[in-house]
Design an enzyme around this catalytic site. Structure first.
Site, PDB file in Angstrom:
ATOM      1  N   GLU A 251      32.488  47.080  30.055  1.00 38.08           N
ATOM      2  CA  GLU A 251      31.945  45.560  30.433  1.00 38.08           C
ATOM      3  C   GLU A 251      31.390  44.886  29.459  1.00 38.08           C
ATOM      4  O   GLU A 251      31.588  43.747  29.190  1.00 38.08           O
ATOM      5  CB  GLU A 251      30.910  45.989  31.411  1.00 38.08           C
TER       6      GLU A 251
ATOM      7  N   TYR B 190      25.487  40.024  35.540  1.00 43.58           N
ATOM      8  CA  TYR B 190      26.852  40.572  35.752  1.00 43.58           C
ATOM      9  C   TYR B 190      26.931  42.177  35.386  1.00 43.58           C
ATOM     10  O   TYR B 190      27.433  42.867  36.229  1.00 43.58           O
ATOM     11  CB  TYR B 190      27.837  39.692  34.884  1.00 43.58           C
TER      12      TYR B 190
ATOM     13  N   ASP C  39      31.399  37.394  38.538  1.00 44.02           N
ATOM     14  CA  ASP C  39      31.746  36.844  37.152  1.00 44.02           C
ATOM     15  C   ASP C  39      32.400  35.711  37.396  1.00 44.02           C
ATOM     16  O   ASP C  39      32.382  34.984  38.542  1.00 44.02           O
ATOM     17  CB  ASP C  39      32.700  38.146  36.634  1.00 44.02           C
TER      18      ASP C  39
ATOM     19  N   CYS D  40      44.315  33.582  41.603  1.00 42.81           N
ATOM     20  CA  CYS D  40      43.705  32.241  41.776  1.00 42.81           C
ATOM     21  C   CYS D  40      42.973  31.895  40.129  1.00 42.81           C
ATOM     22  O   CYS D  40      41.716  32.137  40.091  1.00 42.81           O
ATOM     23  CB  CYS D  40      42.466  32.695  42.727  1.00 42.81           C
TER      24      CYS D  40
ATOM     25  N   CYS E 190      49.097  30.020  44.476  1.00 39.42           N
ATOM     26  CA  CYS E 190      48.527  29.838  45.848  1.00 39.42           C
ATOM     27  C   CYS E 190      49.521  30.669  46.713  1.00 39.42           C
ATOM     28  O   CYS E 190      49.184  30.969  47.952  1.00 39.42           O
ATOM     29  CB  CYS E 190      48.317  28.409  46.168  1.00 39.42           C
TER      30      CYS E 190
ATOM     31  N   CYS F 114      48.774  34.078  47.328  1.00 40.79           N
ATOM     32  CA  CYS F 114      47.367  34.331  47.725  1.00 40.79           C
ATOM     33  C   CYS F 114      46.974  34.766  49.140  1.00 40.79           C
ATOM     34  O   CYS F 114      47.476  34.148  50.185  1.00 40.79           O
ATOM     35  CB  CYS F 114      46.441  33.119  47.091  1.00 40.79           C
TER      36      CYS F 114
ATOM     37  N   CYS G 113      41.862  29.312  53.004  1.00 39.72           N
ATOM     38  CA  CYS G 113      41.329  28.673  51.587  1.00 39.72           C
ATOM     39  C   CYS G 113      40.817  27.255  51.937  1.00 39.72           C
ATOM     40  O   CYS G 113      41.604  26.332  52.349  1.00 39.72           O
ATOM     41  CB  CYS G 113      42.229  28.530  50.518  1.00 39.72           C
TER      42      CYS G 113
END
Length: 292
Positions: free
Chosen positions: A35, A118, A136, A190, A197, A200, A206
């Site tokens: 991280e 985060y 995030d 995305c 899209c 997705c 959406c």
DNA sequence: GACACGTGGAT
DNA sequence: TATCCAAGTGT
């Protein structure tokens, strides 16, 4: 408004990339190191450095026992080298305050150097399996589009955590998957530019798609030019010292051909102020163990 | 809340 | 070539 959880979980099961930190039993220290490295650095650049890091320092105590300059050297060209220093400090704090065990409690994690909203929740959720919203930049973009109908998220805000919490199932394990899936969707479908899209799993619900893909209001600040910047100068100084390490370098030999000598000297001073560089006599070097 | 903070790949 | 973008944090 239907929730995002069910389609995200189904999609993630098939689409998730095979990444080192998703391996069974990767460990909280590995998660923490990953991280840190992933803070503003792309996944593909992190992977090889992560494995080398964990081979050299398998536990927080191992890292804490090395001088901080070694962490800066091992960090290599990942960028934002202060993160290496912060990770080293966090390792010392973990050794001294937590018996060498990466803490599980979010507030304890937040108290460590270099860990913010985060990273603290990412460790608690992905390493320990607890239930928290993990937000995030990918998640913020997914929520902005799918829920708010906007092309780009606004500036980071504490309300982001509440917005994600609203999408999490009660089940702890499923909540963790939804956190990971929202990030993964933002990373590979995305995306900021040219989102896919047609592929997705959230397309049917959406809000951005339903609104006809309105453009963002574009209040984002332009990223400062790197060429000729102080950041570039600091980077060049530190690169010289990494390549010489552990030896010190005479001050006159630090990027001597730099076009702007005053800028170079300011960069050196700021690196010393940040603890990334030490001055000894007329030499510079990466930081060693603090004198005791 | 704005800003500083590295580096390299994609468009 | 110039700009955008990348699993953020501390000041």
């Amino acid at each position: 408004m239907p929730g995002l959880a069910a389609p995200l979980i189904a999609w993630y099961r098939d689409a998730a990339r095979d990444l080192p930190w998703r391996r069974e039993g990767f460990g909280a220290w590995g998660t923490l190191v990953s991280e840190f490295m992933l803070q503003q650095t792309p996944v593909n650049r992190v992977v090889p450095h992560l494995e080398a890091w964990l081979t050299r320092w398998p536990t927080p105590a191992d890292l804490a026992a090395s001088p901080p300059g070694d962490a800066v050297t091992q960090w290599a060209n990942l960028g934002y080298p202060r993160r290496a220093l912060w990770l080293h400090r966090a390792a010392v704090e973990i050794r001294d305050r937590h018996d060498g065990v990466v803490p599980r409690d979010v507030d304890a994690l937040l108290a460590l150097t270099g860990i913010g909203d985060y990273t603290a929740r990412a460790v608690a959720v992905f390493a320990y399996g607890d239930r928290h919203p993990v937000v995030d930049t990918n998640t913020r973009r997914v929520l902005a589009r799918a829920v708010e109908g906007r092309a780009q998220p606004g500036p980071p805000n504490r309300r982001d955590l509440e917005a994600m919490e609203a999408e999490l199932p009660a089940d702890i394990a499923e909540a963790a998957i939804v956190n990971a899936a929202a990030m993964e969707l933002g990373a590979i479908v995305c995306t900021a530019r040219a989102p896919k899209c047609e592929a997705c799993p959230l397309a049917a619900q959406c809000a951005w798609r339903a609104a006809g893909y309105p453009a963002s209001e574009d209040r984002r600040r332009k990223q400062a030019t790197y060429e000729g910047s102080d950041r570039q100068t600091r980077g060049a100084v530190l690169k010289t010292l990494r390549e010489a390490a552990p030896a010190a370098v005479p001050a006159f030999a630090i990027i001597p051909e730099w076009p702007d000598a005053a800028q170079r000297d300011r960069a050196i001073d700021s690196l010393i102020a940040d603890g990334l560089v030490e001055a000894v006599d007329d030499h510079l070097r990466l930081p060693g163990h603090p004198a005791s």
